[in-house]
Motif scaffolding. Sequence first.
Motif, PDB file in Angstrom:
ATOM      1  N   ASP A   1      31.897  43.534  42.946  1.00  0.00           N
ATOM      2  CA  ASP A   1      32.342  43.874  44.297  1.00  0.00           C
ATOM      3  C   ASP A   1      33.767  43.398  44.581  1.00  0.00           C
ATOM      4  OD1 ASP A   1      31.714  41.212  44.243  1.00  0.00           O
ATOM      5  OD2 ASP A   1      30.508  41.214  46.070  1.00  0.00           O
ATOM      6  N   LEU A   2      34.520  43.007  43.548  1.00  0.00           N
ATOM      7  CA  LEU A   2      35.947  42.759  43.748  1.00  0.00           C
ATOM      8  C   LEU A   2      36.638  44.080  44.054  1.00  0.00           C
ATOM      9  CD1 LEU A   2      37.185  40.288  40.973  1.00  0.00           C
ATOM     10  CD2 LEU A   2      36.818  39.819  43.391  1.00  0.00           C
ATOM     11  N   GLU A   3      37.792  43.999  44.732  1.00  0.00           N
ATOM     12  CA  GLU A   3      38.525  45.230  45.040  1.00  0.00           C
ATOM     13  C   GLU A   3      38.877  45.968  43.743  1.00  0.00           C
ATOM     14  OE1 GLU A   3      40.850  42.040  47.277  1.00  0.00           O
ATOM     15  OE2 GLU A   3      39.028  42.006  46.082  1.00  0.00           O
ATOM     16  N   PRO A   4      38.582  47.271  43.656  1.00  0.00           N
ATOM     17  CA  PRO A   4      38.850  48.031  42.427  1.00  0.00           C
ATOM     18  C   PRO A   4      40.298  47.914  41.955  1.00  0.00           C
ATOM     19  CG  PRO A   4      37.468  49.312  43.891  1.00  0.00           C
ATOM     20  CD  PRO A   4      37.881  48.096  44.668  1.00  0.00           C
ATOM     21  N   GLU A   5      41.236  47.890  42.914  1.00  0.00           N
ATOM     22  CA  GLU A   5      42.650  47.800  42.539  1.00  0.00           C
ATOM     23  C   GLU A   5      42.938  46.477  41.852  1.00  0.00           C
ATOM     24  OE1 GLU A   5      46.805  46.488  43.131  1.00  0.00           O
ATOM     25  OE2 GLU A   5      45.038  45.699  44.190  1.00  0.00           O
ATOM     26  N   LEU A   6      42.335  45.387  42.336  1.00  0.00           N
ATOM     27  CA  LEU A   6      42.522  44.074  41.719  1.00  0.00           C
ATOM     28  C   LEU A   6      41.880  44.041  40.332  1.00  0.00           C
ATOM     29  CD1 LEU A   6      43.410  41.120  41.761  1.00  0.00           C
ATOM     30  CD2 LEU A   6      41.286  40.579  43.008  1.00  0.00           C
ATOM     31  N   VAL A   7      40.718  44.622  40.220  1.00  0.00           N
ATOM     32  CA  VAL A   7      40.034  44.671  38.918  1.00  0.00           C
ATOM     33  C   VAL A   7      40.923  45.351  37.879  1.00  0.00           C
ATOM     34  CG1 VAL A   7      38.085  45.661  37.653  1.00  0.00           C
ATOM     35  CG2 VAL A   7      37.707  44.593  39.888  1.00  0.00           C
ATOM     36  N   GLU A   8      41.521  46.467  38.253  1.00  0.00           N
ATOM     37  CA  GLU A   8      42.373  47.196  37.308  1.00  0.00           C
ATOM     38  C   GLU A   8      43.629  46.420  36.965  1.00  0.00           C
ATOM     39  OE1 GLU A   8      41.457  49.724  35.500  1.00  0.00           O
ATOM     40  OE2 GLU A   8      39.562  49.394  36.531  1.00  0.00           O
ATOM     41  N   ARG A   9      44.164  45.670  37.921  1.00  0.00           N
ATOM     42  CA  ARG A   9      45.343  44.852  37.655  1.00  0.00           C
ATOM     43  C   ARG A   9      45.009  43.709  36.697  1.00  0.00           C
ATOM     44  NH1 ARG A   9      47.240  42.847  43.118  1.00  0.00           N
ATOM     45  NH2 ARG A   9      48.877  41.806  41.903  1.00  0.00           N
ATOM     46  N   ILE A  10      43.826  43.129  36.853  1.00  0.00           N
ATOM     47  CA  ILE A  10      43.392  42.068  35.933  1.00  0.00           C
ATOM     48  C   ILE A  10      43.250  42.640  34.521  1.00  0.00           C
ATOM     49  CG2 ILE A  10      41.550  40.457  35.342  1.00  0.00           C
ATOM     50  CD1 ILE A  10      40.917  40.305  38.368  1.00  0.00           C
ATOM     51  N   ARG A  11      42.581  43.785  34.429  1.00  0.00           N
ATOM     52  CA  ARG A  11      42.387  44.421  33.117  1.00  0.00           C
ATOM     53  C   ARG A  11      43.745  44.718  32.469  1.00  0.00           C
ATOM     54  NH1 ARG A  11      37.899  47.663  32.012  1.00  0.00           N
ATOM     55  NH2 ARG A  11      37.791  48.263  34.222  1.00  0.00           N
ATOM     56  N   ALA A  12      44.649  45.292  33.268  1.00  0.00           N
ATOM     57  CA  ALA A  12      45.971  45.654  32.740  1.00  0.00           C
ATOM     58  C   ALA A  12      46.736  44.424  32.262  1.00  0.00           C
ATOM     59  CB  ALA A  12      46.771  46.389  33.811  1.00  0.00           C
ATOM     60  N   ALA A  13      46.595  43.301  32.964  1.00  0.00           N
ATOM     61  CA  ALA A  13      47.285  42.070  32.564  1.00  0.00           C
ATOM     62  C   ALA A  13      46.802  41.603  31.195  1.00  0.00           C
ATOM     63  CB  ALA A  13      47.075  40.985  33.618  1.00  0.00           C
ATOM     64  N   PHE A  14      45.493  41.641  30.964  1.00  0.00           N
ATOM     65  CA  PHE A  14      44.962  41.245  29.657  1.00  0.00           C
ATOM     66  C   PHE A  14      45.442  42.197  28.560  1.00  0.00           C
ATOM     67  CE2 PHE A  14      41.717  38.705  31.933  1.00  0.00           C
ATOM     68  CZ  PHE A  14      41.706  37.574  31.132  1.00  0.00           C
ATOM     69  N   LEU A  15      45.390  43.490  28.836  1.00  0.00           N
ATOM     70  CA  LEU A  15      45.764  44.471  27.816  1.00  0.00           C
ATOM     71  C   LEU A  15      47.259  44.430  27.509  1.00  0.00           C
ATOM     72  CD1 LEU A  15      43.598  47.550  28.927  1.00  0.00           C
ATOM     73  CD2 LEU A  15      43.083  45.800  27.201  1.00  0.00           C
ATOM     74  N   ALA A  16      48.067  43.897  28.443  1.00  0.00           N
ATOM     75  CA  ALA A  16      49.518  43.832  28.241  1.00  0.00           C
ATOM     76  C   ALA A  16      49.942  42.660  27.362  1.00  0.00           C
ATOM     77  CB  ALA A  16      50.224  43.749  29.596  1.00  0.00           C
ATOM     78  N   LEU A  17      49.026  41.734  27.098  1.00  0.00           N
ATOM     79  CA  LEU A  17      49.372  40.588  26.247  1.00  0.00           C
ATOM     80  C   LEU A  17      49.721  41.090  24.839  1.00  0.00           C
ATOM     81  CD1 LEU A  17      46.663  38.047  27.426  1.00  0.00           C
ATOM     82  CD2 LEU A  17      49.146  37.742  27.633  1.00  0.00           C
ATOM     83  N   ASP A  18      50.954  40.810  24.416  1.00  0.00           N
ATOM     84  CA  ASP A  18      51.488  41.364  23.174  1.00  0.00           C
ATOM     85  C   ASP A  18      51.786  40.230  22.185  1.00  0.00           C
ATOM     86  OD1 ASP A  18      52.879  42.614  21.158  1.00  0.00           O
ATOM     87  OD2 ASP A  18      54.388  43.510  22.469  1.00  0.00           O
ATOM     88  N   PRO A  19      51.143  40.237  21.022  1.00  0.00           N
ATOM     89  CA  PRO A  19      51.395  39.158  20.057  1.00  0.00           C
ATOM     90  C   PRO A  19      52.842  39.092  19.568  1.00  0.00           C
ATOM     91  CG  PRO A  19      50.092  40.925  19.067  1.00  0.00           C
ATOM     92  CD  PRO A  19      50.152  41.203  20.535  1.00  0.00           C
ATOM     93  N   ALA A  20      53.612  40.160  19.774  1.00  0.00           N
ATOM     94  CA  ALA A  20      55.025  40.146  19.379  1.00  0.00           C
ATOM     95  C   ALA A  20      55.880  39.366  20.372  1.00  0.00           C
ATOM     96  CB  ALA A  20      55.551  41.579  19.254  1.00  0.00           C
ATOM     97  N   ASN A  21      55.329  39.091  21.555  1.00  0.00           N
ATOM     98  CA  ASN A  21      56.015  38.303  22.579  1.00  0.00           C
ATOM     99  C   ASN A  21      55.627  36.833  22.376  1.00  0.00           C
ATOM    100  OD1 ASN A  21      56.374  36.810  25.047  1.00  0.00           O
ATOM    101  ND2 ASN A  21      56.561  38.724  26.171  1.00  0.00           N
ATOM    102  N   PRO A  22      56.573  35.936  22.081  1.00  0.00           N
ATOM    103  CA  PRO A  22      56.222  34.539  21.783  1.00  0.00           C
ATOM    104  C   PRO A  22      55.396  33.864  22.877  1.00  0.00           C
ATOM    105  CG  PRO A  22      58.501  34.967  21.187  1.00  0.00           C
ATOM    106  CD  PRO A  22      58.019  36.186  21.919  1.00  0.00           C
ATOM    107  N   ALA A  23      55.726  34.105  24.139  1.00  0.00           N
ATOM    108  CA  ALA A  23      54.959  33.481  25.231  1.00  0.00           C
ATOM    109  C   ALA A  23      53.535  34.022  25.256  1.00  0.00           C
ATOM    110  CB  ALA A  23      55.646  33.734  26.571  1.00  0.00           C
TER     111      ALA A  23
END
Length: 289
Positions: A232-254
């Motif tokens: 029951d979290l806001e759908p927009e927030l759920v998608e932003r959380i998902r997108a943040a995880f998927l954006a993690l790039d091993p080529a980026n040192p941080a």
Amino acid sequence: MSERRRPAALLAGLCLSVATLFSAAASAETTELRVSAIPDEAPTELLRKFEPLGNYLQEQLGIPVVFQPVSDYAGVVEALGSKRLDMAWLGGFTFVQAKLRTGNAIPLVQREQDEVFTSTFITADPDVHSHADLKGKSFAFGSVSSTSGHLMPRYFLQQDGIDPDTFFSRVGFSGAHDATVAWVESGKVDAGVLNSSVWEKLLEQDKVDTSKVHVYTTTPTYYDYNWTVRGDLEPELVERIRAAFLALDPANPAHKTILDLQRASRFVPTSAENYTGIEEAARSAGLLE
């Protein structure tokens, strides 16, 4: 009230009702993300692993991200169900329990390796090379609710015709993967089983005396861990959380620092259907009614 004035009063009442609804909706917006994880390792280790990820999510989402430790696996499921948590790192079995408890828990992402996860059986007895060598000896699982430390190892033992409760002289539950290793190494039990990823990490950190403890077998693969949110979290927030995880790039040192702490090559999308096999195994093992 005259007939002429009644429509105006009704309109005013309607406007007030609409304003109240909008106000309630605004107040229901998530102002901080409350996060936890199943306690499959020491609390200090869980916090160490989460801190960089929490800072990253806070930057991406624009709201505070707060880690709330829990004392046991059941506590995470209950906290999601009672809306005291918004997101949690769950094992496959704990996700199934959360889905049944809440009716709408959403698994967002998993690590690539969680599609082919395994459990590792260990012993300090040099004469043990298979399950058969442990007949009548003591054995340790992790937490009762652990996928990799109990459910799936128990299920695969049963598939091999072994009932742990009668095959072993004594079955104990250490509560966590690193604790299982400590039990085996100290001789508290003759053998045990744990998450293969934690086993590899302990080896890398030289926290296992390999002159005493050795692996005698591993399980077949299965789906395991994921990050789950309340349905029951806001759908927009759920998608932003998902997108943040998927954006993690091993080529980026941080990003690689975050991924390494999570023992992840990267995160990939997941779905509830991936854990159907876990639910079936839990019912087969008598851990779900």
